[in-house]
Design a protein around this motif. Structure first.
Motif, PDB file in Angstrom:
ATOM      1  N   ALA A  88       0.847  -1.200   0.000  1.00 49.70           N
ATOM      2  CA  ALA A  88       0.000   0.000   0.000  1.00 49.70           C
ATOM      3  C   ALA A  88       0.874   1.237   0.000  1.00 49.70           C
ATOM      4  N   ALA A  89       0.585   2.137  -0.886  1.00 49.51           N
ATOM      5  CA  ALA A  89       1.316   3.410  -0.937  1.00 49.51           C
ATOM      6  C   ALA A  89       0.514   4.478  -0.228  1.00 49.51           C
ATOM      7  N   THR A  90       1.226   5.361   0.452  1.00 52.90           N
ATOM      8  CA  THR A  90       0.537   6.437   1.149  1.00 52.90           C
ATOM      9  C   THR A  90       1.135   7.768   0.750  1.00 52.90           C
ATOM     10  N   SER A  91       0.357   8.772   0.691  1.00 52.62           N
ATOM     11  CA  SER A  91       0.867  10.076   0.255  1.00 52.62           C
ATOM     12  C   SER A  91       1.783  10.667   1.299  1.00 52.62           C
ATOM     13  N   ALA A  92       2.912  11.224   0.831  1.00 50.78           N
ATOM     14  CA  ALA A  92       3.859  11.880   1.738  1.00 50.78           C
ATOM     15  C   ALA A  92       3.717  13.391   1.691  1.00 50.78           C
ATOM     16  N   ALA A  93       2.686  13.861   1.017  1.00 54.68           N
ATOM     17  CA  ALA A  93       2.542  15.315   0.862  1.00 54.68           C
ATOM     18  C   ALA A  93       1.659  15.892   1.947  1.00 54.68           C
ATOM     19  N   LEU A  94       2.196  16.878   2.654  1.00 52.72           N
ATOM     20  CA  LEU A  94       1.425  17.598   3.654  1.00 52.72           C
ATOM     21  C   LEU A  94       1.663  19.079   3.416  1.00 52.72           C
ATOM     22  N   ALA A  95       0.672  19.766   2.915  1.00 58.36           N
ATOM     23  CA  ALA A  95       0.861  21.175   2.556  1.00 58.36           C
ATOM     24  C   ALA A  95       0.998  22.025   3.808  1.00 58.36           C
ATOM     25  N   LEU A  96       2.198  22.603   3.971  1.00 56.03           N
ATOM     26  CA  LEU A  96       2.441  23.467   5.117  1.00 56.03           C
ATOM     27  C   LEU A  96       2.212  24.931   4.753  1.00 56.03           C
ATOM     28  N   ALA A  97       2.023  25.169   3.469  1.00 59.04           N
ATOM     29  CA  ALA A  97       1.729  26.530   3.009  1.00 59.04           C
ATOM     30  C   ALA A  97       0.794  26.421   1.825  1.00 59.04           C
ATOM     31  N   GLY A  98       0.172  27.510   1.473  1.00 58.89           N
ATOM     32  CA  GLY A  98      -0.725  27.479   0.339  1.00 58.89           C
ATOM     33  C   GLY A  98       0.029  27.120  -0.919  1.00 58.89           C
ATOM     34  N   PRO A  99      -0.597  26.399  -1.864  1.00 58.58           N
ATOM     35  CA  PRO A  99       0.098  25.978  -3.065  1.00 58.58           C
ATOM     36  C   PRO A  99       0.552  27.163  -3.899  1.00 58.58           C
ATOM     37  N   ALA A 100       1.773  27.068  -4.398  1.00 59.42           N
ATOM     38  CA  ALA A 100       2.299  28.116  -5.263  1.00 59.42           C
ATOM     39  C   ALA A 100       1.704  27.973  -6.656  1.00 59.42           C
ATOM     40  N   ALA A 101       1.826  29.006  -7.438  1.00 61.95           N
ATOM     41  CA  ALA A 101       1.294  28.972  -8.791  1.00 61.95           C
ATOM     42  C   ALA A 101       1.991  27.897  -9.612  1.00 61.95           C
ATOM     43  N   ALA A 102       1.234  27.291 -10.534  1.00 60.38           N
ATOM     44  CA  ALA A 102       1.784  26.223 -11.353  1.00 60.38           C
ATOM     45  C   ALA A 102       2.942  26.737 -12.190  1.00 60.38           C
ATOM     46  N   GLN A 103       4.010  25.940 -12.249  1.00 60.08           N
ATOM     47  CA  GLN A 103       5.187  26.283 -13.030  1.00 60.08           C
ATOM     48  C   GLN A 103       5.236  25.315 -14.205  1.00 60.08           C
ATOM     49  N   GLN A 104       4.567  25.668 -15.311  1.00 63.90           N
ATOM     50  CA  GLN A 104       4.486  24.769 -16.436  1.00 63.90           C
ATOM     51  C   GLN A 104       5.523  25.066 -17.511  1.00 63.90           C
ATOM     52  N   ASP A 105       5.974  26.289 -17.609  1.00 62.78           N
ATOM     53  CA  ASP A 105       6.987  26.658 -18.582  1.00 62.78           C
ATOM     54  C   ASP A 105       8.161  27.275 -17.833  1.00 62.78           C
ATOM     55  N   TYR A 106       9.290  26.621 -17.893  1.00 63.05           N
ATOM     56  CA  TYR A 106      10.453  27.028 -17.122  1.00 63.05           C
ATOM     57  C   TYR A 106      11.409  27.915 -17.915  1.00 63.05           C
ATOM     58  N   GLU A 107      10.975  28.474 -19.036  1.00 62.32           N
ATOM     59  CA  GLU A 107      11.859  29.285 -19.849  1.00 62.32           C
ATOM     60  C   GLU A 107      12.409  30.466 -19.035  1.00 62.32           C
ATOM     61  N   GLY A 108      13.726  30.615 -19.058  1.00 63.28           N
ATOM     62  CA  GLY A 108      14.377  31.694 -18.341  1.00 63.28           C
ATOM     63  C   GLY A 108      14.552  31.448 -16.861  1.00 63.28           C
ATOM     64  N   GLU A 109      14.111  30.299 -16.361  1.00 63.84           N
ATOM     65  CA  GLU A 109      14.196  29.998 -14.932  1.00 63.84           C
ATOM     66  C   GLU A 109      15.468  29.218 -14.607  1.00 63.84           C
ATOM     67  N   THR A 110      15.838  29.265 -13.337  1.00 71.22           N
ATOM     68  CA  THR A 110      16.957  28.476 -12.825  1.00 71.22           C
ATOM     69  C   THR A 110      16.448  27.613 -11.682  1.00 71.22           C
ATOM     70  N   VAL A 111      16.673  26.329 -11.789  1.00 71.47           N
ATOM     71  CA  VAL A 111      16.264  25.386 -10.747  1.00 71.47           C
ATOM     72  C   VAL A 111      17.468  25.098  -9.856  1.00 71.47           C
ATOM     73  N   ARG A 112      17.286  25.330  -8.577  1.00 67.84           N
ATOM     74  CA  ARG A 112      18.348  25.070  -7.596  1.00 67.84           C
ATOM     75  C   ARG A 112      18.173  23.652  -7.062  1.00 67.84           C
ATOM     76  N   VAL A 113      19.208  22.831  -7.206  1.00 69.89           N
ATOM     77  CA  VAL A 113      19.185  21.457  -6.701  1.00 69.89           C
ATOM     78  C   VAL A 113      20.103  21.402  -5.481  1.00 69.89           C
ATOM     79  N   ILE A 114      19.516  21.213  -4.318  1.00 67.94           N
ATOM     80  CA  ILE A 114      20.286  21.199  -3.070  1.00 67.94           C
ATOM     81  C   ILE A 114      20.721  19.779  -2.755  1.00 67.94           C
ATOM     82  N   ILE A 115      22.025  19.586  -2.578  1.00 64.47           N
ATOM     83  CA  ILE A 115      22.557  18.312  -2.109  1.00 64.47           C
ATOM     84  C   ILE A 115      23.123  18.527  -0.710  1.00 64.47           C
ATOM     85  N   ASN A 116      23.162  17.460   0.080  1.00 70.90           N
ATOM     86  CA  ASN A 116      23.619  17.610   1.465  1.00 70.90           C
ATOM     87  C   ASN A 116      24.979  16.977   1.719  1.00 70.90           C
ATOM     88  N   LEU A 117      25.729  16.772   0.627  1.00 68.59           N
ATOM     89  CA  LEU A 117      27.111  16.313   0.719  1.00 68.59           C
ATOM     90  C   LEU A 117      27.942  17.137  -0.268  1.00 68.59           C
TER      91      LEU A 117
END
Length: 354
Positions: free
Chosen positions: A7-36
């Motif tokens: 059985a799969a269970t959802s791990a999503a718990l919204a702690l803040a209101g949902p942000a606007a949908a990001q469907q087109d990432y043109e001109g955007e920069t995605v930050r990928v955080i690693i912990n090592l």
């Protein structure tokens, strides 16, 4: 065991209101955080994946890998968790979910504070310096060798735990130095002969250790811990060639197949943590359409032959992939851990801090 969960269970718990949908990432920069650190297998795999992920997202955004180290690998997790849920910050963090669930409170992670994208993993393996004791040319030579010294990350790291439990199963005495912030730091310490034994993700080994430590004559591979499928069958991985499995080494050194609480714990660690070396997610509350876009594009990237070819070229193998629903089920399974395994792991964590 974890793979028996259906059985799969959802791990999503919204702690803040949902942000606007990001469907087109043109001109955007995605930050990928690693912990090592950036130079270890976490940073290398995240960077390799990001190079291809952008091609599967509308607008072809730039990806920037940002190492946030320290705090027993917690600082990076906290940094990613506290980011805006706008689809522009992604956590690609060393998972260690099972040991975090039973370890010190300071290392616990509430994974419901993230929306899951996927999990990825690679088998782990052991290597060491050739001059351990009077010198070794194979894993079997470790029997009776003196001066084995593990280099590790933290007492609750599954890699450190696997290393210590494995040597105990083999009856080999050892020292233990922990607190290294990344695999590259441990490699450097091993090259300086400050430590001489390390369990690492295989991508780390094939991605640099083999060339910089083994081929130049300082070290040698000792064994690897194979992953299994849902039926318990070993998943073949030709990258390891003649490197033996830990079970084969144990049988050669001790004369019998490994068994007992430490071995049960090693198998549990391997199943739940090597198979999912990295957790990939975004802060909880990310818009559902954006989350679905990231999940879909992630899976497309994983199946992209160009990524898989590059992963094999740089890291020696393509990683395993765990989709979001299976990751959510794995997270749910952390609420019901076998008591004997839990106690064994806790005892090792405690003794590792002394």
């Amino acid at each position: 065991m974890m793979k028996q969960l259906i059985a799969a269970t959802s791990a999503a718990l919204a702690l803040a209101g949902p942000a606007a949908a990001q469907q087109d990432y043109e001109g955007e920069t995605v930050r990928v955080i690693i912990n090592l650190s950036a130079g270890g297998s976490t940073g290398v795999m995240a960077q390799n994946f990001a190079n291809h992920w952008k091609e599967h997202i509308a607008g072809n955004p730039d990806f920037v890998i940002q190492p946030v180290t320290g705090g027993g690998q917690m600082k990076g997790i906290i940094e990613a968790r506290n980011a805006r849920p706008d689809g522009l910050t992604v956590a690609w963090v060393a998972w260690s979910g099972p040991t975090r669930a039973i370890g010190p409170a300071s290392q616990n992670v509430d994974w419901s504070e993230f929306d899951v994208i996927a999990g990825m993993g690679v088998p782990s393996m052991a290597y060491g310096r050739r001059d351990i004791g009077d010198g070794i040319s194979s894993a079997a030579d470790l029997a009776g060798a003196e001066g084995v010294h593990i280099g590790g990350y933290r007492p609750g790291s599954y890699l450190d735990l696997t290393a210590r439990m494995s040597l105990d199963i083999l009856g080999i005495e050892y020292g233990y130095t922990t607190g290294f912030r990344g695999g590259s730091n441990i490699v450097a310490a091993l090259q300086r002969d400050e430590v001489n034994f390390h369990v690492t993700p295989a991508a780390n080994y094939f991605g640099g250790i083999e060339a910089n430590v083994v081929e130049e004559g300082t070290g040698l591979p000792l064994w690897y811990y194979p992953l299994t499928d849902a039926d318990g069958t070993i998943v073949a991985e030709d990258s390891f060639g003649d490197i033996p499995t830990f079970t084969e080494v144990a049988e050669e050194i001790t004369g019998e197949a490994p068994s007992g609480p430490a071995w049960d714990a090693v198998q549990w660690l391997n199943e739940g943590m090597a198979g999912v070396t990295w957790f990939i997610g975004v802060p909880a509350g990310t818009d559902p359409e954006t989350l679905e876009l990231l999940r879909t594009s992630f899976e497309e990237t994983y199946n992209d032959p160009a990524f898989r070819e590059e992963a094999r070229k740089v890291s020696g193998m393509a990683p395993t992939y765990t989709p979001a629903a299976d990751m959510e089920a794995l997270i749910a399974s952390l609420r019901d851990i076998d008591a004997e395994i839990s106690q064994t792991v806790l005892d090792y964590i405690e003794s590792g801090t002394q």
